[in-house]
Design a protein around this motif. Structure first.
Motif, PDB file in Angstrom:
ATOM      1  N   PRO A 297      43.114  67.351  53.507  1.00 24.01           N
ATOM      2  CA  PRO A 297      42.812  68.096  52.286  1.00 24.01           C
ATOM      3  C   PRO A 297      42.611  67.222  51.059  1.00 24.01           C
ATOM      4  N   VAL A 298      41.957  67.797  50.070  1.00 23.77           N
ATOM      5  CA  VAL A 298      41.928  67.214  48.727  1.00 23.77           C
ATOM      6  C   VAL A 298      43.356  67.221  48.191  1.00 23.77           C
ATOM      7  N   ARG A 299      43.802  66.069  47.699  1.00 23.83           N
ATOM      8  CA  ARG A 299      45.186  65.944  47.263  1.00 23.83           C
ATOM      9  C   ARG A 299      45.264  65.893  45.738  1.00 23.83           C
ATOM     10  N   SER A 300      46.349  65.414  45.209  1.00 23.09           N
ATOM     11  CA  SER A 300      46.640  65.525  43.783  1.00 23.09           C
ATOM     12  C   SER A 300      45.760  64.613  42.938  1.00 23.09           C
ATOM     13  N   GLU A 301      45.763  64.875  41.645  1.00 24.83           N
ATOM     14  CA  GLU A 301      45.019  64.044  40.701  1.00 24.83           C
ATOM     15  C   GLU A 301      45.534  62.606  40.727  1.00 24.83           C
ATOM     16  N   SER A 302      46.828  62.423  40.798  1.00 23.21           N
ATOM     17  CA  SER A 302      47.370  61.061  40.839  1.00 23.21           C
ATOM     18  C   SER A 302      46.961  60.355  42.123  1.00 23.21           C
ATOM     19  N   ASN A 303      46.959  61.068  43.245  1.00 21.86           N
ATOM     20  CA  ASN A 303      46.481  60.497  44.504  1.00 21.86           C
ATOM     21  C   ASN A 303      45.017  60.084  44.381  1.00 21.86           C
ATOM     22  N   ARG A 304      44.210  60.929  43.741  1.00 14.47           N
ATOM     23  CA  ARG A 304      42.789  60.627  43.552  1.00 14.47           C
ATOM     24  C   ARG A 304      42.611  59.299  42.827  1.00 14.47           C
ATOM     25  N   GLU A 305      43.373  59.082  41.762  1.00  9.15           N
ATOM     26  CA  GLU A 305      43.214  57.840  41.001  1.00  9.15           C
ATOM     27  C   GLU A 305      43.661  56.635  41.819  1.00  9.15           C
ATOM     28  N   LEU A 306      44.699  56.789  42.603  1.00 10.45           N
ATOM     29  CA  LEU A 306      45.131  55.701  43.472  1.00 10.45           C
ATOM     30  C   LEU A 306      44.121  55.433  44.573  1.00 10.45           C
ATOM     31  N   LEU A 307      43.445  56.481  45.044  1.00 13.49           N
ATOM     32  CA  LEU A 307      42.402  56.306  46.053  1.00 13.49           C
ATOM     33  C   LEU A 307      41.223  55.527  45.473  1.00 13.49           C
ATOM     34  N   TRP A 308      40.842  55.826  44.230  1.00 14.38           N
ATOM     35  CA  TRP A 308      39.820  55.025  43.555  1.00 14.38           C
ATOM     36  C   TRP A 308      40.261  53.561  43.498  1.00 14.38           C
ATOM     37  N   GLY A 309      41.529  53.335  43.215  1.00 11.57           N
ATOM     38  CA  GLY A 309      42.023  51.968  43.166  1.00 11.57           C
ATOM     39  C   GLY A 309      41.936  51.262  44.499  1.00 11.57           C
ATOM     40  N   ALA A 310      42.257  51.982  45.574  1.00  9.89           N
ATOM     41  CA  ALA A 310      42.154  51.398  46.915  1.00  9.89           C
ATOM     42  C   ALA A 310      40.708  51.066  47.268  1.00  9.89           C
ATOM     43  N   LEU A 311      39.797  51.947  46.868  1.00  7.99           N
ATOM     44  CA  LEU A 311      38.380  51.697  47.109  1.00  7.99           C
ATOM     45  C   LEU A 311      37.922  50.459  46.342  1.00  7.99           C
ATOM     46  N   ALA A 312      38.307  50.373  45.074  1.00  2.71           N
ATOM     47  CA  ALA A 312      37.915  49.236  44.244  1.00  2.71           C
ATOM     48  C   ALA A 312      38.480  47.927  44.795  1.00  2.71           C
ATOM     49  N   ALA A 313      39.650  47.986  45.416  1.00  2.00           N
ATOM     50  CA  ALA A 313      40.289  46.791  45.951  1.00  2.00           C
ATOM     51  C   ALA A 313      39.749  46.382  47.310  1.00  2.00           C
ATOM     52  N   GLY A 314      38.823  47.153  47.862  1.00  2.00           N
ATOM     53  CA  GLY A 314      38.220  46.808  49.140  1.00  2.00           C
ATOM     54  C   GLY A 314      38.998  47.250  50.355  1.00  2.00           C
ATOM     55  N   ARG A 315      39.964  48.137  50.154  1.00  2.00           N
ATOM     56  CA  ARG A 315      40.742  48.606  51.309  1.00  2.00           C
ATOM     57  C   ARG A 315      39.973  49.642  52.134  1.00  2.00           C
ATOM     58  N   LEU A 316      38.956  50.236  51.533  1.00  2.00           N
ATOM     59  CA  LEU A 316      38.039  51.134  52.233  1.00  2.00           C
ATOM     60  C   LEU A 316      36.643  50.542  52.117  1.00  2.00           C
ATOM     61  N   GLN A 317      35.808  50.789  53.126  1.00  2.00           N
ATOM     62  CA  GLN A 317      34.530  50.101  53.206  1.00  2.00           C
ATOM     63  C   GLN A 317      33.321  51.006  52.967  1.00  2.00           C
ATOM     64  N   ALA A 318      33.530  52.296  52.862  1.00  2.00           N
ATOM     65  CA  ALA A 318      32.385  53.198  52.733  1.00  2.00           C
ATOM     66  C   ALA A 318      32.794  54.494  52.049  1.00  2.00           C
ATOM     67  N   VAL A 319      31.805  55.120  51.423  1.00  2.00           N
ATOM     68  CA  VAL A 319      31.946  56.481  50.901  1.00  2.00           C
ATOM     69  C   VAL A 319      30.805  57.294  51.503  1.00  2.00           C
ATOM     70  N   VAL A 320      31.153  58.321  52.238  1.00  2.00           N
ATOM     71  CA  VAL A 320      30.170  59.145  52.954  1.00  2.00           C
ATOM     72  C   VAL A 320      30.509  60.615  52.739  1.00  2.00           C
ATOM     73  N   SER A 321      29.552  61.493  53.032  1.00  2.00           N
ATOM     74  CA  SER A 321      29.720  62.883  52.592  1.00  2.00           C
ATOM     75  C   SER A 321      30.691  63.703  53.436  1.00  2.00           C
ATOM     76  N   ASP A 322      30.771  63.437  54.757  1.00  2.00           N
ATOM     77  CA  ASP A 322      31.412  64.386  55.677  1.00  2.00           C
ATOM     78  C   ASP A 322      30.875  65.790  55.413  1.00  2.00           C
TER      79      ASP A 322
END
Length: 459
Positions: A297-322
């Motif tokens: 599921p879509v999670r909290s606003e704070s989780n969202r910002e931390l997820l952006w941080g993980a993406l920026a740090a290279g911990r995730l490699q792609a953004v796709v639509s599902d």
């Protein structure tokens, strides 16, 4: 280079290249990028020249490696004609179709042939296919059966990009989850075949201990805790380390799961991950419409910002639509019963860019996440029809993007089959103004090709 009647030159003051954004002229011949030169270099004789406006940037066509097209069998949910029209309108020039929600699911060569036959002559963009790793009994999906390595090998020879499996209920009975033993066997088989195993990573045991979902979003969120993702990721990292399989974690929603993927990668484990526009744009605190229900599921606003941080740090490699659509009536009722899937194929670029630029990210980041990363995952960044970058020898898949234009989302003008979206009425930044697929502008039905990654044994 000798010019021919197919030669096109696109000149942009902002071209997003593998070396970074810079002024450039992209020379196209016979559907491929023949050269990338300075913006002031003379064009070949007889070439058609397109000069981009000052407010426009040139991107490589996006690659979406996570799309549920649903045809055949559930074409009333989504079909190849509507899905690929939506993709083209959103700057996506290549998509990879998931093996479930269509009937039959893509779990053997006959099913792949059926799906390719359904897609042929309809597609407006290039399309590749994932295969399914599911337990089979007498060749039929059965939760009490077993994964069949021989069928997997035959599917790779027939051209799938790799294999998808679920660790919990997929939502459709014809695509059962794998057991612990079958997950290990599927990973070892993928390692031997040198293809990725892409996994819906929510641990079934953790989900089984969570409270049941009720009609409100709070209870639905509690029924899919972040621990289900982190537990699954830890298990997958162990299997990847043990087998050498390239394991990819689909639709990461919990930032803790992204952190575990990053930690495993840092220790040399061949594991990657992706997230999706809805996890980067929406928040549980504001979730009122089942159009945004998805699993995980879509999670909290704070989780969202931390997820952006993980993406920026290279911990995730792609953004796709599902992109996982359904008829509107399946979104009726409460969050516990509504179909779990978000329709966002056409809007993915704008949704992600709206959030990215607000957080200081660049078009280079966007292209890395939404073109280069997914192309590499699916093995489409090499071979005779290679994707994911504006570079010599790649397919001339190009997108003219106006990053500063703002427009409100009107569901009525979207191209996917049903006008259901959690972004209705939102003002999003960025506009796709022109698209070329292999050097041909404004691709329509029949323009796309059916792809297979370059590897030994393709037929």
């Amino acid at each position: 280079m000798e010019p021919d009647r197919h030669t096109l030159v696109v000149r942009a003051r902002r071209a997003v290249l593998p070396t970074g954004t810079a002024p450039a002229a992209v020379v196209v011949a016979d559907g491929r990028i023949a050269d990338v030169v300075g913006i002031d270099a003379p064009a070949p004789d007889g070439a058609a020249v397109v000069d981009l406006a000052d407010d426009e940037a040139l991107l490589p066509g996006l690659v979406d490696s996570h799309v549920h097209v649903d045809e055949p069998g559930r074409t009333d949910w989504e079909g190849f004609a509507t899905a690929t029209a939506a993709a083209a309108a959103g700057g996506i020039t290549t998509l990879v179709d998931m093996p479930l929600n269509s009937i039959p699911p893509t779990v053997d060569v006959d099913a792949l042939v059926t799906k390719r036959d359904a897609a042929r002559d309809q597609v407006a963009v290039d399309v590749a296919f994932w295969g399914g790793a599911v337990p089979l009994r007498d060749g039929v999906p059965d939760p009490d059966g077993a994964v069949d390595p021989d069928r997997m090998a035959a599917l790779v020879d027939a051209g799938v990009c790799g294999f998808k499996c679920f660790l919990t209920d997929s939502g459709v009975p014809e695509f059962p989850p794998v057991s612990h033993d079958d997950l290990e066997l599927a990973a070892r088989t993928c390692a031997e075949l040198d293809v990725p195993l892409v996994v819906h990573a929510e641990d079934d045991g953790v989900l089984g201990e969570a409270p049941p979902a009720g009609p409100d979003y709070r209870s639905f969120l509690a029924s899919r805790p972040p621990g289900a993702e982190t537990t699954a990721v830890l298990r997958l990292a162990s299997i990847a380390a043990r087998t050498g399989a390239r394991v990819h974690v689909l639709h990461v929603s919990a930032f803790e799961a992204a952190e575990e993927i990053g930690a495993a990668r840092a220790s040399g484990v061949p594991i990657t991950g992706e997230t999706c526009p809805h996890y980067l744009a929406l928040a549980s605190e504001e979730m009122t419409s089942t159009a945004g229900k998805c699993c995980p599921p879509v999670r909290s606003e704070s989780n969202r910002e931390l997820l952006w941080g993980a993406l920026a740090a290279g911990r995730l490699q792609a953004v796709v639509s599902d992109h996982s659509p359904c008829p509107p009536e399946l979104k009726d009722g409460g969050f516990g019963e509504a179909w779990g899937g978000v329709s966002s194929l056409e809007l993915a670029l704008r949704v992600v860019w709206s959030g990215a630029q607000a957080r200081g990210h660049t078009l280079d980041d966007l292209v890395a996440w939404m073109s280069a990363g997914p192309a590499a995952l699916a093995g489409l960044d090499r071979g005779p029809s290679s994707k994911g970058a504006i570079a010599v020898g790649r397919d001339a898949d190009l997108v003219v993007f106006a990053p500063d234009e703002v427009a409100e989302v009107d569901p009525a003008v979207l191209h996917h089959r049903h006008p259901v979206t959690p972004y209705a009425g939102l003002a999003l930044q960025g506009a796709v103004r022109r698209v070329w697929l292999r050097g041909s502008e404004s691709p329509g039905a029949g323009s796309g090709r059916l792809l297979a990654p370059e590897r030994k044994g393709n037929t």
